[in-house]
Design a protein around this motif. Sequence first.
Motif, short mmCIF file in Angstrom:
data_model
loop_
_atom_site.label_atom_id
_atom_site.label_comp_id
_atom_site.label_asym_id
_atom_site.label_seq_id
_atom_site.Cartn_x
_atom_site.Cartn_y
_atom_site.Cartn_z
N LEU A 41 14.75 50.59 -3.99
CA LEU A 41 15.36 49.29 -4.21
C LEU A 41 14.31 48.22 -4.47
O LEU A 41 13.29 48.18 -3.80
N PRO A 42 14.54 47.32 -5.44
CA PRO A 42 13.60 46.24 -5.69
C PRO A 42 13.67 45.19 -4.58
O PRO A 42 14.66 45.10 -3.85
N GLU A 43 12.62 44.39 -4.49
CA GLU A 43 12.58 43.36 -3.45
C GLU A 43 13.72 42.36 -3.61
O GLU A 43 14.20 41.78 -2.63
N SER A 44 14.17 42.14 -4.84
CA SER A 44 15.26 41.20 -5.08
C SER A 44 16.55 41.64 -4.40
O SER A 44 17.44 40.82 -4.15
N ILE A 45 16.68 42.91 -4.05
CA ILE A 45 17.83 43.39 -3.29
C ILE A 45 17.52 43.42 -1.80
O ILE A 45 18.30 42.94 -0.98
N THR A 46 16.38 43.97 -1.42
CA THR A 46 16.05 44.06 0.00
C THR A 46 15.87 42.69 0.63
O THR A 46 16.07 42.53 1.84
N ALA A 47 15.52 41.68 -0.17
CA ALA A 47 15.34 40.33 0.37
C ALA A 47 16.67 39.64 0.65
O ALA A 47 16.72 38.63 1.35
N GLN A 48 17.77 40.16 0.10
CA GLN A 48 19.08 39.55 0.32
C GLN A 48 19.58 39.76 1.74
O GLN A 48 20.40 38.99 2.24
N GLY A 49 19.10 40.78 2.39
CA GLY A 49 19.56 41.09 3.74
C GLY A 49 19.13 42.49 4.10
O GLY A 49 18.67 43.26 3.25
N PRO A 50 19.27 42.86 5.35
CA PRO A 50 18.81 44.18 5.79
C PRO A 50 19.58 45.31 5.12
O PRO A 50 20.78 45.19 4.88
N VAL A 51 18.88 46.37 4.83
CA VAL A 51 19.50 47.60 4.31
C VAL A 51 19.49 48.60 5.46
O VAL A 51 18.44 49.02 5.94
N SER A 52 20.66 48.96 5.92
CA SER A 52 20.78 49.89 7.05
C SER A 52 20.81 51.31 6.52
O SER A 52 21.60 51.63 5.62
N ILE A 53 19.95 52.17 7.07
CA ILE A 53 19.82 53.52 6.54
C ILE A 53 19.85 54.55 7.67
O ILE A 53 19.56 54.25 8.82
N LYS A 54 20.22 55.76 7.32
CA LYS A 54 20.05 56.92 8.22
C LYS A 54 19.97 58.16 7.35
O LYS A 54 20.93 58.50 6.65
N ASN A 55 18.82 58.79 7.39
CA ASN A 55 18.60 60.00 6.62
C ASN A 55 18.75 61.23 7.51
O ASN A 55 18.76 61.14 8.74
N GLY A 56 18.84 62.38 6.88
CA GLY A 56 18.91 63.63 7.61
C GLY A 56 18.26 64.74 6.82
O GLY A 56 18.31 64.74 5.59
N PHE A 57 17.63 65.67 7.51
CA PHE A 57 17.00 66.80 6.82
C PHE A 57 16.81 67.94 7.82
O PHE A 57 16.82 67.74 9.04
#
Length: 318
Positions: free
Chosen positions: A232-248
């Motif tokens: 994601l570009p900074e112009s999106i991440t700067a709008q607010g937190p991106v909540s993530i959860k990965n799995g492997f």
Amino acid sequence: MRPRVAMVLAIVAVLIGGVMLVPAAYAKLSGGDPLGGIGGGVAQVPAPAPTTPPAPTLSAGPVSVNFKGRFFSWALMDRKTGKISGARNMAATNSTESMIKAWIVSDYLRELDGKPLSAQRRQQAVTAIRDSNDNSAEALYNAGGRKPVLQRLIKMCKLTDTKIYPDRAKWAYTQMSPRDAVRMGDCIGDGTAAGPKWTKWVLNEMAHVRGGVKDQKSVTVQGGHWGIVDGLPESITAQGPVSIKNGFTMLWDDGQWHVNCLAVTDDWTLAVMMRYPPAGDPRTPSYGAKVCASVATQLVTPQPGAALKVPQQPLGKL
């Protein structure tokens, strides 16, 4: 006074009044009005208010990945409309692995139903998400009743493709599609999963996942800050937190990497899921992480007419 004389005087009065009114009206049009004009002989027209172009976001579009593996799929939900778009096989399933820990934590917190959260359980909830701690997730899963935790997930989030692993209520083996994964993400985001008291807390924990893709130290410390967020570009991440959860998982019983990425924002939720043979460093899911990032990058919709810098994620070869 004679009528004719009176009429003449009246006409003269009208003419004199008109002559006096014209300069006053002209003065207002030309800006000569001392209460509001600035002079110059030109009418002042207010400038239109500036408009702000819409911020970049993720929206449905073509995705091209030179993927060489057994399974690859993705799905994107527009959380404002509920519409889900994605790969043609977005109803096909993969084992959830640690991606489902976000639900396990949310389900436990909602089931408290107003009861206080102990310091021990709080620490387990934090580490299950931030460090992808297997022991913490297992403790909360046991506290929630094991299989009923998964049954509530399917029912409350209205999942259509998810299946509990036969004869074993092991959370990591739950079979889930990308289409259901974005539904689970939306379920967490809209407060259904954790309830009104704990939703913001869960999303904040997901926004502060720790460790990179190579920080796989043990079952209690597994780096999870990689994948979609890296695309994601900074112009999106700067709008607010991106909540993530990965799995492997490392080389499950089918000899494949099982890698899943989930991201949730106010506007959208994205899931990317895959299985592929070992490649490069067999200890880390680096290739899968790059695939997740690449999908996210390709779905970015920029501002009209604006240049948009997005991260580059070379996939390399399997």
